[in-house]
Design a protein around this motif. Structure first.
Motif, mmCIF file in Angstrom:
data_model
loop_
_atom_site.group_PDB
_atom_site.id
_atom_site.type_symbol
_atom_site.label_atom_id
_atom_site.label_comp_id
_atom_site.label_asym_id
_atom_site.label_seq_id
_atom_site.Cartn_x
_atom_site.Cartn_y
_atom_site.Cartn_z
ATOM 1 N N UNK A 10 0.484 -1.273 0.160
ATOM 2 C CA UNK A 10 0.031 0.063 0.030
ATOM 3 C C UNK A 10 0.907 1.138 0.100
ATOM 4 N N UNK A 11 2.043 1.163 0.837
ATOM 5 C CA UNK A 11 2.905 2.500 0.929
ATOM 6 C C UNK A 11 3.508 2.750 -0.459
ATOM 7 N N UNK B 63 4.171 8.184 -4.535
ATOM 8 C CA UNK B 63 4.739 8.268 -5.512
ATOM 9 C C UNK B 63 5.396 9.788 -5.559
ATOM 10 N N UNK B 64 6.515 10.138 -6.382
ATOM 11 C CA UNK B 64 7.187 11.264 -6.096
ATOM 12 C C UNK B 64 6.242 12.389 -6.294
ATOM 13 N N UNK C 250 5.985 4.123 6.294
ATOM 14 C CA UNK C 250 5.944 5.047 5.283
ATOM 15 C C UNK C 250 7.004 6.074 5.354
ATOM 16 N N UNK C 251 7.532 6.191 6.360
ATOM 17 C CA UNK C 251 8.652 7.258 6.434
ATOM 18 C C UNK C 251 9.830 6.625 5.413
ATOM 19 N N UNK C 252 10.029 5.357 5.676
ATOM 20 C CA UNK C 252 11.221 4.830 4.976
ATOM 21 C C UNK C 252 11.071 4.658 3.271
ATOM 22 N N UNK D 4 12.894 7.317 0.227
ATOM 23 C CA UNK D 4 13.390 6.857 -0.728
ATOM 24 C C UNK D 4 12.776 7.396 -2.330
ATOM 25 N N UNK D 5 11.399 7.649 -2.101
ATOM 26 C CA UNK D 5 10.742 8.152 -3.206
ATOM 27 C C UNK D 5 10.395 9.732 -3.520
#
Length: 215
Positions: free
Chosen positions: A99-100, A105-106, A127-129, A133-134
């Protein structure tokens, strides 16, 4: 193909069966293990204690002997799935991970709705991780009063409460709204298509199937 679903709410059995049917999976593709006592223990302790984590990991290891993949459908127990690592020999997925990945998305600013307080910390961590990254951003928010409705069995009231919170978030300008817990998925059907939030059952099952078909 056999996928075990570790739930902490009996109502999630029907939710995941429906998602499996939508994906065209066989009627017996899912094995359901329902352990509401694990979530109750976390709520009482107000955190996922090491003892509860160990009990959940032991349960996952037992299930891994019977199936090809495991979905931990309770977001509160998600860190226990992370703790298992590769020792089971089968994929062990957090229901909120796919889901995350789908939501963050950027350029998006996402609101992640939760209904039970014990879900907030593990959801934020996950979600932070992925957001870092995204290159995306997100906020988490607890839907006031929703969990009380769930615990008293008022599922329509529960879903309406979540749907109202989703509409409020869209009005505030969030690009996307995510329902972190599998139990929340039914609220999506109460919303107009342009307000439809992302839900975890379909995303998680689709990811499990993809992994099994590519390995």
């Amino acid at each position: 193909m056999k996928i075990a679903c570790l739930h902490t709410a009996h109502s999630n059995v029907a939710v995941f069966n429906a998602a499996a049917e939508d994906l065209g999976l066989a009627a017996d593709a899912l094995l359901h293990c329902v352990r509401p006592d694990l979530l109750a223990a976390v709520e009482q302790a107000r955190t996922l204690t090491e003892a509860i984590r160990r009990e959940t990991v032991a349960l996952i290891l037992d299930l891994s002997e019977e199936v090809d993949a495991i979905l931990v459908t309770c977001s509160t127990l998600g860190p226990a799935a992370d703790a298992v690592g590769d020792i089971t020999g089968v994929p062990v997925l957090r229901v909120d991970h796919a889901l995350a990945e789908q939501a963050l998305v950027e350029g998006r600013h996402v609101l992640v709705l939760c209904t039970v307080a014990t879900t907030l910390a593990p959801t934020r961590a996950l979600f932070s991780t992925i957001a870092e990254r995204r290159g995306a951003s997100f906020e988490t928010r607890l839907v006031p009063g929703a969990w009380t409705l769930f615990k008293t069995g008022d599922m329509m009231g529960y879903f309406r409460c979540i749907a109202d919170a989703t509409r409020d978030a869209i009005a505030e300008g969030f690009t996307s709204v995510v329902l972190a817990q599998a139990s929340m998925a039914g609220a999506a059907s109460l919303l107009e298509s342009h307000h439809r939030p992302l839900t975890s059952p379909a995303a998680a099952l689709a990811e499990a199937v993809r992994l099994l078909r590519t390995h």
